[in-house]
Design an enzyme around this catalytic site. Structure first.
Site, PDB file in Angstrom:
ATOM      1  N   HIS A  89     -11.498   7.645 -20.713  1.00 19.19           N
ATOM      2  CA  HIS A  89     -11.058   7.388 -19.552  1.00 19.19           C
ATOM      3  C   HIS A  89     -10.413   6.119 -20.645  1.00 19.19           C
ATOM      4  CE1 HIS A  89     -10.084   5.604 -16.022  1.00 19.19           C
ATOM      5  NE2 HIS A  89     -10.689   4.331 -16.343  1.00 19.19           N
TER       6      HIS A  89
ATOM      7  N   HIS B 273      -2.062   2.907 -16.998  1.00 21.95           N
ATOM      8  CA  HIS B 273      -3.960   3.018 -15.972  1.00 21.95           C
ATOM      9  C   HIS B 273      -2.934   4.053 -14.604  1.00 21.95           C
ATOM     10  CE1 HIS B 273      -7.071   4.181 -13.975  1.00 21.95           C
ATOM     11  NE2 HIS B 273      -7.872   3.142 -14.556  1.00 21.95           N
TER      12      HIS B 273
ATOM     13  N   CYS C 136     -10.990   5.306  -9.485  1.00 15.76           N
ATOM     14  CA  CYS C 136      -9.815   5.870 -10.571  1.00 15.76           C
ATOM     15  C   CYS C 136     -10.376   7.214 -11.059  1.00 15.76           C
ATOM     16  CB  CYS C 136      -9.629   5.356 -11.671  1.00 15.76           C
ATOM     17  SG  CYS C 136      -9.116   3.795 -11.194  1.00 15.76           S
TER      18      CYS C 136
END
Lengths: 195, 392
Positions: B286, B321, B157
């Site tokens: 994040h 996400h 990610c």
């Protein structure tokens, strides 16, 4: 510009990975991570001699995580769904995590997917820019027969690794015409001698 | 320690952006969502199944219920890239195709093709080809006039942030004058089943930094940034000032508790940018909404900024996400915020968790200064990334 040193090189095969015992977790890893981890192990580098936050990892993977993706998705109808453990390995960069954990390497990392990724040049750049002092450069070429039938790549199962440093003893200095990890590893370390 | 040749490297700026996300298609949609603190997370019938922990996801227009695309990764990436190139039209037009590179960031590329293959459903040759991220990158480059170097980055990610860095490095080292950075991942049963198996999803939708957060919500996005040598981009431009990466070397799917790995990446970025922490005006975290991630990030920010943490927020309550696209689309969100001097809020956050930064931004607001922004991402395998942007 300072010469970089190829401190160590290795080549490992699927047979090596299946025979190896690197602790209790090793057998639970996907084959791609096992190959990459074993290639790094075969380098015989003493990481205690280095600041671990100054060692980078540059991984090139020809087919990404597709071999593991197939295994994971084949388990989708199992009770409880597909394996959560295997899901963590459905990332092309999974081997970076395993290498970092085993050798406690906390420097930056990069994973490039495809053929002719230029990973060696990227590792050199990480050192030349001063982002790291040394860099593990690992190339994993795993294309299982099931995957080979799906995409246009020949089956393969091996990994190579190089350890590049700014200075120190090693196999030889890195040369301008050293372009890719696999060719250089095979040149410096024929596959049979790695086992 | 950054090497002494840094001063001689050309600066790299953002020349154009494009995005297709859960809040709509184009930068105007992103800008509106930013101002309204809107969330694009919705229930999606595709994931109405007991085998999925939640059906609340961030699906992009045209890719949600009723869509039957065999190559959604291509559609998202190509749409975003078209927008970004249009915004940077004059700059790109002045650069020979051989001097334009492309860096793709993706974790799963067109994983739809694998699902179709396994289920014996129809799938075009192109869709099957784009199962390989490197071929997706090659085809995007071929159809968008990029005949320079092509790279395909996949670092969990953090992929998007690393792709932006790689694009900048290609320009810095003279391999290209402009680089098309494209981030893409599409929603799939493959990914939703995986996060469900890990019990990592919030059944009610993700709530980053919330006291009651329970997990993430998957999303999808195509996002593209045109990077160019700063001397080709008219001021006031957004310039990449510094970046850093690190590894926790701790666990495959869980972060360190003390945030030391992410703190190391932030410090490396600050050093490269030659900035003290106090110069950072805003942190885009994040912020997955998982208990461990958000606690770790809070600890990392405390370690670097002490009690003087800059205003901080997370965008995954807005977009979900988006995995390999996250770093690119969230960088775009930061760029939009800097241009508008508009501090992003944290959609879906109700009550801040104990230990979360006191400077957490719940609702967006106008600010007088947004010159330096720090963007963070972390991922499976212990990877961490930090990027510093400068406006003006």
């Amino acid at each position: 510009m300072d010469k970089l040193v190829v401190a160590a090189a290795s080549v490992v095969s699927e047979a090596d990975a299946r025979a190896a015992r690197l602790g209790t977790r090793f057998g639970r890893l996907d084959l791609s991570s096992r190959l990459a981890l074993l290639a790094v192990e075969a380098l015989g580098v003493d990481f205690d001699a280095l600041p671990r936050d100054r060692v980078g990892i540059c991984l090139a993977t020809r087919a990404g995580s597709l071999p593991t993706d197939i295994d994971y998705w084949n388990g989708r109808d199992a009770p409880g769904g597909p394996s959560p453990t295997l899901f963590a390995y459905t990332l092309p960069s999974a081997a970076i995590g395993e290498i970092a954990i085993r050798h406690r390497l906390t420097g930056p990392s990069l994973c490039l997917v495809g053929e002719n990724t230029g990973a060696l040049a990227e590792a050199v750049l990480l050192i030349r820019r001063g982002e790291v002092e040394a860099c593990l450069c690992v190339e994993c070429n795993l294309v299982t027969p099931a995957l080979a039938r799906m995409i246009q790549l020949p089956p393969a199962a091996r990994a190579c690794a190089l350890f590049l440093q700014r200075s120190g003893d090693g196999l030889r200095a890195l040369r301008e015409n050293d372009r890719d990890v696999e060719s250089l590893c095979v040149l410096l370390c024929p596959p049979k001698s790695a086992t | 320690m950054v090497d002494s040749t840094q001063a001689s490297r050309p600066a790299v700026s953002i020349a154009g952006c494009g995005a297709i996300t859960a809040v709509g298609c184009g930068l105007d949609a992103l800008r509106s969502a930013l101002r309204a603190n809107a969330s694009g997370l919705r229930p999606c019938d595709r994931f109405n199944s007991p085998r999925f922990q939640s059906n609340i996801v961030g699906s992009a227009p045209g890719n949600g219920d009723g869509a039957d695309l065999d190559d959604p990764a291509w559609r998202l990436a190509a749409d975003a890239l078209r927008q970004a190139r249009e915004q940077a039209r004059d700059i790109v037009a002045a650069i020979p195709a051989e001097r334009i590179g492309l860096v793709l960031s993706s974790t799963k590329a067109n994983i739809e093709a694998l699902e179709r293959h396994a289920a014996n459903r129809p799938c075009s040759d192109a869709a099957r080809r784009h199962l390989r991220a490197d071929l997706l990158a090659a085809d995007l480059a071929a159809t968008h006039g990029a005949k320079g170097p092509v790279q395909c980055v996949s670092v969990a990610c953090v992929s998007g942030l690393v792709a932006v860095q790689q694009g900048a490095k290609l320009i810095e080292r003279g391999a290209a004058d402009a680089v098309l950075v494209v981030g893409v991942d599409h929603l799939s049963a493959f990914v939703v089943a995986g996060f469900s198996a890990l019990k990592a999803m919030d059944p009610t939708g993700c709530r980053p930094f919330d006291r009651d957060r329970r997990g993430l919500s998957p999303g999808e996005a195509g996002a593209a940034i045109v990077l160019a040598r700063a001397d080709r981009v008219p001021p006031p431009a957004i310039t990449l000032r510094g970046w850093g990466g690190s590894n926790d070397a701790n666990h495959m799917t869980g972060p360190t508790r003390d945030g030391s790995g992410l703190a190391q990446a932030i410090r490396a970025a600050l050093e490269m940018a030659e900035l003290p922490p106090a110069q950072i005006d805003y942190v885009n975290a994040h912020g997955t909404g998982t208990p461990y991630n958000d606690a770790m990030e809070s600890a990392a920010l405390r370690a670097v900024f002490g009690q003087r943490c800059p205003p901080t927020s997370g965008s995954k309550g807005m977009l979900g996400h988006t995995l390999g696209a996250a770093g690119v689309v969230e960088t775009i969100l930061c760029a939009v915020a800097m241009q508008e001097r508009w501090l992003p809020g944290t959609p879906r956050l109700n009550v801040a968790a104990d230990g979360a930064p006191a400077s957490l931004v719940l609702q967006p607001r106008s600010v007088a200064r947004l010159d330096h922004v720090l963007k963070l991402n972390t991922g499976f395998g212990g990877v961490n990334g930090a990027l510093i942007l400068r406006h003006g």
